[in-house]
Motif scaffolding. Structure first.
Motif, PDB file in Angstrom:
ATOM      1  N   SER A  28       0.518  16.594 -20.085  1.00  0.00           N
ATOM      2  CA  SER A  28       1.617  17.260 -18.795  1.00  0.00           C
ATOM      3  C   SER A  28       1.889  15.504 -18.776  1.00  0.00           C
ATOM      4  N   ARG A  29       1.060  14.704 -18.656  1.00  0.00           N
ATOM      5  CA  ARG A  29       1.863  13.385 -18.314  1.00  0.00           C
ATOM      6  C   ARG A  29       3.049  12.715 -18.840  1.00  0.00           C
ATOM      7  N   THR A  30       2.876  13.229 -20.075  1.00  0.00           N
ATOM      8  CA  THR A  30       4.270  12.558 -21.184  1.00  0.00           C
ATOM      9  C   THR A  30       5.563  13.729 -20.916  1.00  0.00           C
ATOM     10  N   TYR A  42      -3.328  10.069 -27.500  1.00  0.00           N
ATOM     11  CA  TYR A  42      -3.028   9.474 -27.397  1.00  0.00           C
ATOM     12  C   TYR A  42      -3.589   9.104 -26.148  1.00  0.00           C
ATOM     13  N   GLY A  43      -4.579   9.696 -25.546  1.00  0.00           N
ATOM     14  CA  GLY A  43      -5.789   9.088 -24.395  1.00  0.00           C
ATOM     15  C   GLY A  43      -5.193   9.240 -22.553  1.00  0.00           C
ATOM     16  N   PHE A  44      -4.418  10.580 -22.579  1.00  0.00           N
ATOM     17  CA  PHE A  44      -3.854  11.199 -21.863  1.00  0.00           C
ATOM     18  C   PHE A  44      -3.483  12.372 -21.791  1.00  0.00           C
ATOM     19  N   PRO A  45      -3.667  13.499 -20.989  1.00  0.00           N
ATOM     20  CA  PRO A  45      -2.632  14.912 -21.481  1.00  0.00           C
ATOM     21  C   PRO A  45      -1.346  14.871 -21.477  1.00  0.00           C
ATOM     22  N   HIS A  57       4.310  15.696 -29.542  1.00  0.00           N
ATOM     23  CA  HIS A  57       4.122  14.622 -28.540  1.00  0.00           C
ATOM     24  C   HIS A  57       6.016  13.947 -28.502  1.00  0.00           C
ATOM     25  N   THR A  82      -4.673  20.778 -25.208  1.00  0.00           N
ATOM     26  CA  THR A  82      -4.888  19.723 -24.116  1.00  0.00           C
ATOM     27  C   THR A  82      -5.817  18.189 -24.586  1.00  0.00           C
ATOM     28  N   ALA A  83      -6.966  19.386 -25.672  1.00  0.00           N
ATOM     29  CA  ALA A  83      -8.164  17.992 -25.614  1.00  0.00           C
ATOM     30  C   ALA A  83      -7.442  17.336 -26.723  1.00  0.00           C
ATOM     31  N   TYR A 127      -4.796  16.610 -27.844  1.00  0.00           N
ATOM     32  CA  TYR A 127      -3.712  15.270 -27.401  1.00  0.00           C
ATOM     33  C   TYR A 127      -4.175  14.211 -26.576  1.00  0.00           C
ATOM     34  N   HIS A 128      -5.498  14.508 -25.715  1.00  0.00           N
ATOM     35  CA  HIS A 128      -6.179  13.480 -24.891  1.00  0.00           C
ATOM     36  C   HIS A 128      -6.760  12.810 -25.674  1.00  0.00           C
TER      37      HIS A 128
END
Length: 322
Positions: A317-319, A312-315, A276, A305-306, A308-309
């Motif tokens: 790729s957004r980070t 942290y509440g979002f994928p 992260h 990805t699952a 992480y989401h």
């Protein structure tokens, strides 16, 4: 544990003498091979060598009688087509398509009759088993001893097939994953854990009373500090237990009692946090989510990805692109 970038080797020949010499060299063991006379005889072999384990596929077109001297690796085979008859230490087995079996017990010779067909095999270093079970520094007397050459149940044979399929497609089939030392180290431990679950074995017993007394917050603190410092290294539960100065069983009890988790789950959580941080600082023009996930030992992009989401509440790729 030796960790390296996997390398692929291919061999294809129809000359019996060349095949014999190749197999003797490939398995670092004395091998006696008697082949039925067949003008069309062919032997093909493909191996991916990851240092602590090998994954390989072999095809051949005649009847082979093979005598193999003792090996220092655990050799787990699956018949894809054809038939294999195996004899080791007085135990005989006949195996057809879909069957999973040990070619031999470590340090014991075996004899095989292999009819035309294909088999896949996984050769696993005994040192990986030692590290997974926490007996790496305890000497050969404490090493896990396998007591059977076939899976404990058909369902467990399926577990082995699932494990190797996952290895082939998610790890060795992923150019980001197989180049990362942590991914290969985790794959080796996954194979060892699966082998220990699938095949019957015995090992030294634990002392429950001693474990209960030793599972203290002091031991937990030593373990978590070791994880924080060495999360980027090839470490497993046995290494963490050694750093905490307790048995593997005590370590597991301490994490369950005080954190309601396991040592390896805690290590994965720390590595997720490091990934992260790296995603937040990375240049999206030069980095990818898969590459960063692989560096931190996550074998599957979709699972990373699952997870992480969920954390942290979002994928991820957004980070990366924030």
């Amino acid at each position: 544990m030796k960790t390296k970038v996997p390398t692929a080797h291919r061999f294809d020949s129809g000359d019996p003498e060349t095949i014999h010499d190749y197999l003797a060299h490939a398995y670092h063991s004395r091998v006696a091979i008697r082949a039925a006379v067949d003008a069309r005889y062919r032997f093909r072999h493909h191996r991916v060598d990851a240092g602590s384990f090998w994954r390989e596929t072999s095809d051949q077109s005649t009847q082979l009688d093979i005598d193999v001297e003792p090996s220092r690796a655990l050799v787990i085979c699956e018949v894809v087509s054809g038939r294999v008859d195996r004899s080791c230490a007085g135990a005989y087995g006949r195996f057809g398509p879909g069957d999973v079996f040990l070619a031999a017990l470590p340090d014991l010779a075996c004899s095989l009759r292999w009819l035309p067909g294909r088999i896949t095999a996984c050769l696993l270093s005994l040192s990986v088993l030692d590290r997974v079970t926490g007996t790496a520094s305890a000497g050969r007397a404490s090493r896990v001893r396998f007591t059977g050459l076939t899976p404990a149940s058909p369902a467990l044979a399926g577990l082995w097939r699932h494990t190797t399929s996952y290895l082939d497609h998610v790890v060795l089939g992923n150019p980001y994953a197989y180049r990362e030392p942590l991914v290969i180290a985790n794959a080796a431990r996954m194979l060892a854990a699966s082998a220990l679950a699938v095949f019957p074995h015995t090992r030294a017993g634990w002392s429950p009373a001693t474990d209960q007394r030793a599972a203290t917050t002091t031991a937990l603190r030593r373990a978590t500090m070791f994880i924080e410092e060495y999360a980027d290294r090839d470490i497993g539960a046995a290494d963490i237990a050694a750093a905490a100065q307790v048995s593997l069983r005590t370590l597991q009890l301490a994490f369950r009692r005080h954190l309601d988790t396991t040592p390896m789950a805690h290590l994965r959580r720390v590595r997720l946090d490091r990934a992260h941080r790296e995603l937040m600082q990375a240049d999206p023009r030069r980095e990818t989510v898969s590459a960063i996930a692989s560096r931190w030992g996550f074998l599957s992009h979709s699972r990373f990805t699952a997870r992480y989401h969920a954390t942290y509440g979002f994928p991820p790729s957004r980070t990366l692109h924030a």
